[in-house]
Design a protein around this motif. Structure first.
Motif, mmCIF file in Angstrom:
data_model
loop_
_atom_site.group_PDB
_atom_site.id
_atom_site.type_symbol
_atom_site.label_atom_id
_atom_site.label_comp_id
_atom_site.label_asym_id
_atom_site.label_seq_id
_atom_site.Cartn_x
_atom_site.Cartn_y
_atom_site.Cartn_z
ATOM 1 N N LEU A 1 -4.070 4.598 6.567
ATOM 2 C CA LEU A 1 -2.982 5.255 5.835
ATOM 3 C C LEU A 1 -1.693 4.442 5.902
ATOM 4 C CD1 LEU A 1 -3.499 9.018 6.796
ATOM 5 C CD2 LEU A 1 -3.769 7.989 4.537
ATOM 6 N N LEU A 2 -1.403 3.887 7.083
ATOM 7 C CA LEU A 2 -0.184 3.084 7.245
ATOM 8 C C LEU A 2 -0.234 1.847 6.358
ATOM 9 C CD1 LEU A 2 2.489 2.482 8.717
ATOM 10 C CD2 LEU A 2 1.140 1.292 10.469
ATOM 11 N N VAL A 3 -1.352 1.139 6.390
ATOM 12 C CA VAL A 3 -1.497 -0.067 5.569
ATOM 13 C C VAL A 3 -1.416 0.284 4.085
ATOM 14 C CG1 VAL A 3 -3.049 -1.941 4.909
ATOM 15 C CG2 VAL A 3 -2.822 -1.299 7.322
ATOM 16 N N THR A 4 -2.063 1.376 3.710
ATOM 17 C CA THR A 4 -2.037 1.805 2.307
ATOM 18 C C THR A 4 -0.618 2.132 1.865
ATOM 19 O OG1 THR A 4 -4.269 2.722 2.534
ATOM 20 C CG2 THR A 4 -2.972 3.437 0.628
ATOM 21 N N PHE A 5 0.127 2.805 2.735
ATOM 22 C CA PHE A 5 1.503 3.155 2.386
ATOM 23 C C PHE A 5 2.363 1.904 2.224
ATOM 24 C CE2 PHE A 5 5.891 4.192 3.548
ATOM 25 C CZ PHE A 5 6.161 5.148 2.580
ATOM 26 N N ILE A 6 2.173 0.929 3.109
ATOM 27 C CA ILE A 6 2.957 -0.302 3.031
ATOM 28 C C ILE A 6 2.636 -1.082 1.763
ATOM 29 C CG2 ILE A 6 3.335 -2.559 4.114
ATOM 30 C CD1 ILE A 6 2.882 -1.176 6.825
ATOM 31 N N SER B 1 0.878 0.139 -1.074
ATOM 32 C CA SER B 1 1.019 0.932 -2.307
ATOM 33 C C SER B 1 1.790 2.216 -2.028
ATOM 34 C CB SER B 1 -0.370 1.267 -2.882
ATOM 35 O OG SER B 1 -1.114 0.098 -3.140
ATOM 36 N N PRO B 2 3.073 2.113 -1.742
ATOM 37 C CA PRO B 2 3.851 3.313 -1.367
ATOM 38 C C PRO B 2 3.959 4.341 -2.491
ATOM 39 C CG PRO B 2 5.304 1.445 -1.741
ATOM 40 C CD PRO B 2 3.912 0.904 -1.755
ATOM 41 N N GLY B 3 3.814 3.904 -3.741
ATOM 42 C CA GLY B 3 3.927 4.827 -4.861
ATOM 43 C C GLY B 3 2.936 5.963 -4.812
ATOM 44 N N TRP B 4 1.783 5.735 -4.178
ATOM 45 C CA TRP B 4 0.770 6.785 -4.074
ATOM 46 C C TRP B 4 1.277 7.976 -3.266
ATOM 47 C CZ3 TRP B 4 -4.387 3.734 -2.730
ATOM 48 C CH2 TRP B 4 -4.663 2.866 -3.800
ATOM 49 N N LEU C 1 4.642 13.252 -1.710
ATOM 50 C CA LEU C 1 4.887 13.776 -0.372
ATOM 51 C C LEU C 1 6.353 13.600 0.041
ATOM 52 C CD1 LEU C 1 1.719 12.443 1.504
ATOM 53 C CD2 LEU C 1 2.127 14.769 0.698
ATOM 54 N N LEU C 2 6.982 12.533 -0.443
ATOM 55 C CA LEU C 2 8.353 12.227 -0.050
ATOM 56 C C LEU C 2 9.397 12.803 -0.999
ATOM 57 C CD1 LEU C 2 7.812 8.503 1.005
ATOM 58 C CD2 LEU C 2 8.281 10.432 2.524
ATOM 59 N N LYS C 3 8.983 13.178 -2.203
ATOM 60 C CA LYS C 3 9.925 13.662 -3.204
ATOM 61 C C LYS C 3 10.730 14.871 -2.737
ATOM 62 C CE LYS C 3 11.662 13.009 -7.279
ATOM 63 N NZ LYS C 3 12.432 11.771 -7.574
ATOM 64 N N ALA D 1 12.181 8.502 -4.437
ATOM 65 C CA ALA D 1 11.547 8.872 -3.170
ATOM 66 C C ALA D 1 11.028 7.650 -2.422
ATOM 67 C CB ALA D 1 10.402 9.848 -3.431
ATOM 68 N N ILE D 2 10.699 6.595 -3.160
ATOM 69 C CA ILE D 2 10.170 5.372 -2.558
ATOM 70 C C ILE D 2 11.236 4.284 -2.626
ATOM 71 C CG2 ILE D 2 8.355 3.633 -2.660
ATOM 72 C CD1 ILE D 2 7.362 6.398 -1.866
ATOM 73 N N TYR D 3 11.404 3.557 -1.540
ATOM 74 C CA TYR D 3 12.409 2.499 -1.482
ATOM 75 C C TYR D 3 12.210 1.532 -2.654
ATOM 76 C CZ TYR D 3 15.280 -1.273 0.414
ATOM 77 O OH TYR D 3 16.236 -2.246 0.590
ATOM 78 N N ASN D 4 13.260 1.338 -3.435
ATOM 79 C CA ASN D 4 13.141 0.568 -4.685
ATOM 80 C C ASN D 4 14.057 -0.658 -4.725
ATOM 81 O OD1 ASN D 4 15.556 1.910 -4.820
ATOM 82 N ND2 ASN D 4 15.206 2.863 -6.818
#
Length: 249
Positions: free
Chosen positions: A16-21, A23-26, A30-32, A41-44
């Motif tokens: 999950l950590l690697v996936t978030f790093i 492809s954080p858009g997925w 959850l962060l919205k 919601a995702i660092y841009n």
């Protein structure tokens, strides 16, 4: 079964950590809820993957430097000709603990400028003490009969150091390196205050814009890296201990 479940859980969390790093858009849904006024919601303002690699690179370089200097000093003061330098060596490695990393950054910036260099200096100084103290402990608590046997076998002092003392001390030294790395992983985030490229950039951006989502994702990545690197180094310590016949460590 008890061992399998924690290992399986750690594997899932690592994925999950690697996936978030990568492809954080997925994970945006959850962060919205943590954002306000339709903020992202995702660092841009950069790539999380790039920042993570730069963060790890900075920690790795600083830790490598600390390992070389701290173990070198520990070897020096445990030799008969260098024992008198122990108080001086302790004073040197305590510098990083005496001055907070923020103070070291403030002092280093005028000398080396903004960017990665002041962060490397702060992490290097901050990482010396645990490695030095553990290396010193490992080298001064060796089984006397083993050292005497090596001396009786005709080994030179250099051979005893490389083939007996350092291998036997390795599990204890690795414990110091583990502590140093975990401290550096967290401390490196403040490097972004002096324009270093670390995950602190995400946290600072969130604090400035009052965007809790940025703060959470930056903090979670740093915390996740610290946990998994800690676990990896613990496993390495156990392997080293088993090879040296020190399974009780």
């Amino acid at each position: 079964m008890r061992r399998f479940l924690p290992a399986a859980l750690r594997l899932v969390l690592f994925v999950l950590l690697v996936t978030f790093i990568v492809s954080p858009g997925w994970f945006e849904p959850l962060l919205k809820p943590l954002t306000e006024n339709n903020a992202p919601a995702i660092y841009n303002q950069g790539s999380l993957l790039t920042l993570t690699l730069q963060h790890l690179g900075t920690v790795a370089v600083a830790t490598l430097g600390a390992i070389v200097v701290a173990i070198g000093l520990a070897i020096l003061v445990t030799r008969p000709f260098g024992a008198e330098f122990l108080p001086l060596s302790r004073s040197l490695v305590n510098i990083g603990q005496t001055f907070p990393p923020v103070a070291v950054l403030a002092l280093a910036v005028p000398a080396v400028g903004f960017g990665e260099k002041p962060t490397l200096i702060a992490l290097f100084l901050y990482g010396l003490l645990p490695i030095f103290e553990n290396a010193l402990t490992g080298l001064t608590t060796l089984p006397g009969n083993v050292v005497e046997a090596a001396r009786g076998a005709g080994m030179t002092s250099r051979q005893r150091l490389l083939k007996v003392e350092l291998p036997l001390s390795l599990p204890v030294i690795l414990a110091g390196i583990r502590l140093s790395v975990v401290i550096s992983l967290a401390t490196a985030t403040i490097g972004s205050t002096v324009a270093a490229k670390t995950l602190g950039e995400v946290i600072i951006a969130g604090l400035i814009s009052n965007n809790l989502a940025f703060v959470v994702q930056g903090g979670l990545i740093v915390a996740g890296l610290a946990v998994f690197i800690y676990d990896g180094l613990v496993a390495l310590e156990r392997v080293a201990a088993r090879r040296m016949g020190l399974s009780g460590l």
